[in-house]
Design a protein around this motif. Sequence first.
Motif, short mmCIF file in Angstrom:
data_model
loop_
_atom_site.label_atom_id
_atom_site.label_comp_id
_atom_site.label_asym_id
_atom_site.label_seq_id
_atom_site.Cartn_x
_atom_site.Cartn_y
_atom_site.Cartn_z
N PRO A 169 0.22 -1.14 0.14
CA PRO A 169 0.21 -0.05 0.27
C PRO A 169 1.66 1.72 0.04
O PRO A 169 1.85 1.59 0.28
CB PRO A 169 -0.78 -0.07 1.44
CG PRO A 169 -0.59 -1.71 1.73
CD PRO A 169 0.69 -2.31 1.01
N THR A 170 0.38 2.29 -0.61
CA THR A 170 1.52 3.93 0.45
C THR A 170 0.86 3.98 0.67
O THR A 170 -0.09 3.65 1.50
CB THR A 170 0.47 4.42 -1.88
OG1 THR A 170 -1.64 5.01 -1.08
CG2 THR A 170 0.61 3.97 -2.87
N LYS A 171 1.93 5.07 1.38
CA LYS A 171 1.67 6.32 2.17
C LYS A 171 0.57 6.66 2.76
O LYS A 171 0.13 6.54 3.56
CB LYS A 171 2.76 6.82 2.68
CG LYS A 171 4.77 6.72 3.03
CD LYS A 171 5.28 7.91 2.97
CE LYS A 171 6.53 7.55 3.44
NZ LYS A 171 7.31 8.15 3.34
N VAL A 208 -10.17 8.39 -1.83
CA VAL A 208 -9.67 8.67 -2.84
C VAL A 208 -8.03 8.93 -3.01
O VAL A 208 -7.30 8.74 -3.84
CB VAL A 208 -9.32 10.49 -2.20
CG1 VAL A 208 -8.54 10.98 -3.63
CG2 VAL A 208 -10.35 10.89 -3.01
N ALA A 209 -7.58 8.03 -1.37
CA ALA A 209 -6.55 7.85 -1.15
C ALA A 209 -6.64 6.08 -1.79
O ALA A 209 -5.85 5.95 -2.45
CB ALA A 209 -6.22 7.56 0.57
N LEU A 210 -7.63 5.40 -1.77
CA LEU A 210 -7.37 4.07 -2.21
C LEU A 210 -7.76 4.52 -4.29
O LEU A 210 -7.16 3.06 -4.45
CB LEU A 210 -8.98 3.37 -1.66
CG LEU A 210 -8.44 2.66 -0.32
CD1 LEU A 210 -10.09 2.15 0.26
CD2 LEU A 210 -7.63 1.77 0.49
N MET A 211 -7.83 5.01 -3.86
CA MET A 211 -8.58 4.90 -5.53
C MET A 211 -6.71 5.69 -6.45
O MET A 211 -6.43 4.70 -7.55
CB MET A 211 -9.30 6.33 -6.09
CG MET A 211 -11.05 6.06 -5.92
SD MET A 211 -11.55 4.55 -7.00
CE MET A 211 -13.23 4.54 -6.63
N ALA A 212 -6.53 6.80 -6.08
CA ALA A 212 -4.88 6.97 -6.35
C ALA A 212 -4.27 5.54 -5.99
O ALA A 212 -3.51 5.36 -6.81
CB ALA A 212 -4.36 7.86 -4.88
N TYR A 236 -1.02 0.32 -10.19
CA TYR A 236 -0.87 -0.71 -9.95
C TYR A 236 -1.97 -0.28 -11.55
O TYR A 236 -0.54 -1.44 -12.70
CB TYR A 236 -2.55 -1.23 -9.33
CG TYR A 236 -1.91 -1.47 -7.91
CD1 TYR A 236 -0.53 -1.73 -7.89
CD2 TYR A 236 -2.75 -1.47 -6.95
CE1 TYR A 236 -0.17 -1.43 -6.25
CE2 TYR A 236 -2.52 -1.68 -4.95
CZ TYR A 236 -0.61 -1.48 -5.31
OH TYR A 236 -0.22 -1.50 -4.12
N ILE A 237 -2.73 0.39 -12.35
CA ILE A 237 -3.26 0.44 -13.78
C ILE A 237 -1.84 0.99 -14.73
O ILE A 237 -1.45 0.58 -15.69
CB ILE A 237 -4.04 1.34 -13.69
CG1 ILE A 237 -5.90 0.71 -12.67
CG2 ILE A 237 -4.59 1.54 -14.98
CD1 ILE A 237 -6.05 -0.85 -13.36
N GLU A 238 -2.03 1.90 -13.60
CA GLU A 238 -0.41 2.34 -14.53
C GLU A 238 1.12 1.51 -14.67
O GLU A 238 1.57 1.63 -15.66
CB GLU A 238 -0.07 4.05 -14.04
CG GLU A 238 -0.83 4.91 -14.02
CD GLU A 238 -0.20 6.17 -13.76
OE1 GLU A 238 0.59 6.40 -12.51
OE2 GLU A 238 -0.71 7.18 -14.48
N GLN A 239 1.07 0.47 -13.34
CA GLN A 239 1.85 -0.29 -13.53
C GLN A 239 1.40 -1.44 -14.41
O GLN A 239 2.62 -2.54 -15.33
CB GLN A 239 2.28 -0.97 -12.45
CG GLN A 239 2.99 -0.23 -11.27
CD GLN A 239 2.97 -0.65 -10.33
OE1 GLN A 239 4.64 -1.59 -10.36
NE2 GLN A 239 3.01 0.03 -9.05
N ALA A 240 0.13 -1.22 -14.95
CA ALA A 240 0.04 -2.58 -15.68
C ALA A 240 -0.02 -1.86 -17.01
O ALA A 240 0.28 -2.91 -17.94
CB ALA A 240 -1.50 -2.84 -15.14
N ALA A 241 0.20 -0.92 -17.42
CA ALA A 241 0.55 0.05 -18.81
C ALA A 241 1.80 -0.86 -19.09
O ALA A 241 2.73 -0.62 -20.53
CB ALA A 241 -0.17 1.18 -18.35
N MET A 256 -16.57 3.33 -13.09
CA MET A 256 -15.20 3.18 -13.09
C MET A 256 -13.95 2.68 -13.57
O MET A 256 -12.85 3.59 -14.91
CB MET A 256 -14.56 3.01 -11.87
CG MET A 256 -13.42 3.17 -10.85
SD MET A 256 -13.58 2.59 -9.62
CE MET A 256 -12.97 0.50 -9.58
N MET A 257 -14.00 2.08 -14.17
CA MET A 257 -12.90 0.33 -15.26
C MET A 257 -12.85 1.27 -15.79
O MET A 257 -11.69 1.42 -16.26
CB MET A 257 -13.63 -0.99 -14.92
CG MET A 257 -13.11 -1.36 -14.02
SD MET A 257 -13.02 -3.35 -13.72
CE MET A 257 -14.96 -3.31 -13.70
#
Length: 127
Positions: free
Chosen positions: A2-4, A53-57, A62-67, A110-111
């Motif tokens: 998880p992020t900070k 918002v924190a969870l969406m960020a 992870y979506i960017e990592q999928a890319a 959302m997806m």
Amino acid sequence: MPTKATDQAVRNHRLFCHENTSGNLAAMSAKANHCETMSDVRENVDRVDRLLVALMAERLNYIEQAARIKPSRDAVRDEDRIEDVITKVKAQCRIDGFDEDMAERMWRAMMEDFIAHEFIKWDDLRD
Ligand SMILES: O=C(O)C(=O)C[C@]1(C(=O)O)C=C[C@@H](O)C=C1
């Protein structure tokens, strides 16, 4: 990991929901704080929104990592995985007592935004 921001949001959530010490985020989320005033309600809604918002960020990261990881542009939109996500979210709704149809509408919308972002990111990384 998880992020900070997510860690902090979850910690704040735990502090606020002190009556539940199980450490189970799902169980805590399902039990809302009792409110006497609209100010109480809005304070709680604002707190939940910060957590969302924190969870969406974190999800977007992870979506960017999928890319970055997906080898072909055709793999960005994955219909089987979309249905898998919806199935899992609806199962979680039955545990937490959230409306499955509402969740399905929200997750599908959302997806679509996440997929659009993933396409942009996939292209950017390969320019
Ligand atoms: O699981 C993936 O392949 C993702 O890229 C994540 C995600 C999602 O938002 O959950 C996004 C695009 C795919 O169509 C399926 C799912």
